[in-house]
Design a protein around this motif. Structure first.
Motif, PDB file in Angstrom:
ATOM      1  N   MET A 104      55.156  49.879  98.744  1.00  0.00           N
ATOM      2  CA  MET A 104      55.281  48.695  99.587  1.00  0.00           C
ATOM      3  C   MET A 104      55.446  47.485  98.670  1.00  0.00           C
ATOM      4  N   GLU A 105      56.150  46.474  99.173  1.00  0.00           N
ATOM      5  CA  GLU A 105      56.280  45.229  98.440  1.00  0.00           C
ATOM      6  C   GLU A 105      55.274  44.242  99.023  1.00  0.00           C
ATOM      7  N   ILE A 106      54.351  43.790  98.174  1.00  0.00           N
ATOM      8  CA  ILE A 106      53.306  42.873  98.627  1.00  0.00           C
ATOM      9  C   ILE A 106      53.541  41.501  97.988  1.00  0.00           C
ATOM     10  N   PRO A 107      53.871  40.485  98.800  1.00  0.00           N
ATOM     11  CA  PRO A 107      54.029  39.137  98.224  1.00  0.00           C
ATOM     12  C   PRO A 107      52.665  38.555  97.881  1.00  0.00           C
ATOM     13  N   VAL A 108      52.565  37.969  96.689  1.00  0.00           N
ATOM     14  CA  VAL A 108      51.347  37.268  96.275  1.00  0.00           C
ATOM     15  C   VAL A 108      51.686  35.781  96.352  1.00  0.00           C
ATOM     16  N   VAL A 109      50.963  35.059  97.209  1.00  0.00           N
ATOM     17  CA  VAL A 109      51.327  33.672  97.515  1.00  0.00           C
ATOM     18  C   VAL A 109      50.370  32.670  96.884  1.00  0.00           C
ATOM     19  N   ALA A 110      50.860  31.437  96.780  1.00  0.00           N
ATOM     20  CA  ALA A 110      50.044  30.341  96.248  1.00  0.00           C
ATOM     21  C   ALA A 110      48.922  30.028  97.235  1.00  0.00           C
TER      22      ALA A 110
ATOM     23  N   PRO B 296      46.024  47.306  92.611  1.00  0.00           N
ATOM     24  CA  PRO B 296      46.823  47.786  91.471  1.00  0.00           C
ATOM     25  C   PRO B 296      48.274  48.007  91.873  1.00  0.00           C
ATOM     26  N   GLY B 297      49.166  47.796  90.930  1.00  0.00           N
ATOM     27  CA  GLY B 297      50.579  48.025  91.205  1.00  0.00           C
ATOM     28  C   GLY B 297      51.439  47.572  90.048  1.00  0.00           C
ATOM     29  N   ASN B 298      52.736  47.467  90.311  1.00  0.00           N
ATOM     30  CA  ASN B 298      53.696  47.006  89.308  1.00  0.00           C
ATOM     31  C   ASN B 298      54.351  45.720  89.782  1.00  0.00           C
ATOM     32  N   ILE B 299      54.656  44.838  88.832  1.00  0.00           N
ATOM     33  CA  ILE B 299      55.306  43.576  89.172  1.00  0.00           C
ATOM     34  C   ILE B 299      56.786  43.839  89.419  1.00  0.00           C
ATOM     35  N   LEU B 300      57.233  43.546  90.636  1.00  0.00           N
ATOM     36  CA  LEU B 300      58.618  43.773  91.026  1.00  0.00           C
ATOM     37  C   LEU B 300      59.473  42.544  90.731  1.00  0.00           C
ATOM     38  N   SER B 301      58.921  41.359  90.996  1.00  0.00           N
ATOM     39  CA  SER B 301      59.642  40.126  90.665  1.00  0.00           C
ATOM     40  C   SER B 301      58.661  38.987  90.451  1.00  0.00           C
TER      41      SER B 301
ATOM     42  N   GLU C 274      54.538  45.639  93.701  1.00  0.00           N
ATOM     43  CA  GLU C 274      54.878  46.898  94.352  1.00  0.00           C
ATOM     44  C   GLU C 274      53.687  47.830  94.220  1.00  0.00           C
ATOM     45  N   ALA C 275      53.163  48.248  95.356  1.00  0.00           N
ATOM     46  CA  ALA C 275      52.009  49.150  95.367  1.00  0.00           C
ATOM     47  C   ALA C 275      52.194  50.143  96.505  1.00  0.00           C
ATOM     48  N   MET C 276      52.002  51.402  96.219  1.00  0.00           N
ATOM     49  CA  MET C 276      52.132  52.453  97.225  1.00  0.00           C
ATOM     50  C   MET C 276      53.463  52.361  97.974  1.00  0.00           C
TER      51      MET C 276
ATOM     52  N   VAL D  76      49.654  46.190  86.726  1.00  0.00           N
ATOM     53  CA  VAL D  76      48.436  45.380  86.837  1.00  0.00           C
ATOM     54  C   VAL D  76      47.381  46.132  87.628  1.00  0.00           C
ATOM     55  N   GLU D  77      46.147  45.766  87.372  1.00  0.00           N
ATOM     56  CA  GLU D  77      45.013  46.326  88.101  1.00  0.00           C
ATOM     57  C   GLU D  77      44.509  45.287  89.091  1.00  0.00           C
ATOM     58  N   SER D  78      43.760  45.723  90.070  1.00  0.00           N
ATOM     59  CA  SER D  78      43.163  44.807  91.047  1.00  0.00           C
ATOM     60  C   SER D  78      42.292  43.795  90.317  1.00  0.00           C
TER      61      SER D  78
END
Length: 68
Positions: A35-41, A7-12, A31-33, A58-60
């Protein structure tokens, strides 16, 4: 389908519909906790749809984008 790992918020959102991407390209940054977590292809392909916008919560497991 590319799903949110947590879960988190969309940063970009770094891609648009119809864009060709390679495996490992960053699709969105979550963005979660504080931290910036990149979601990759997960593979080479084309972005079929982008299902989120900057600021969305968004949720997990939520689908962030789909690929062909």
């Amino acid at each position: 389908e590319v799903k949110a790992p947590m879960p988190g918020n969309i940063l970009s959102v770094n891609v648009s519909q119809g864009q060709a991407v390679k495996s490992g390209d960053i699709l969105v940054i979550l963005e979660a906790m504080k931290m910036e977590i990149p979601v990759v292809a997960p593979q080479d392909g084309t972005v079929a749809s982008v299902n989120v916008a900057v600021g969305d919560a968004v949720e997990s497991g939520d689908v962030l984008a789909t690929m062909n």
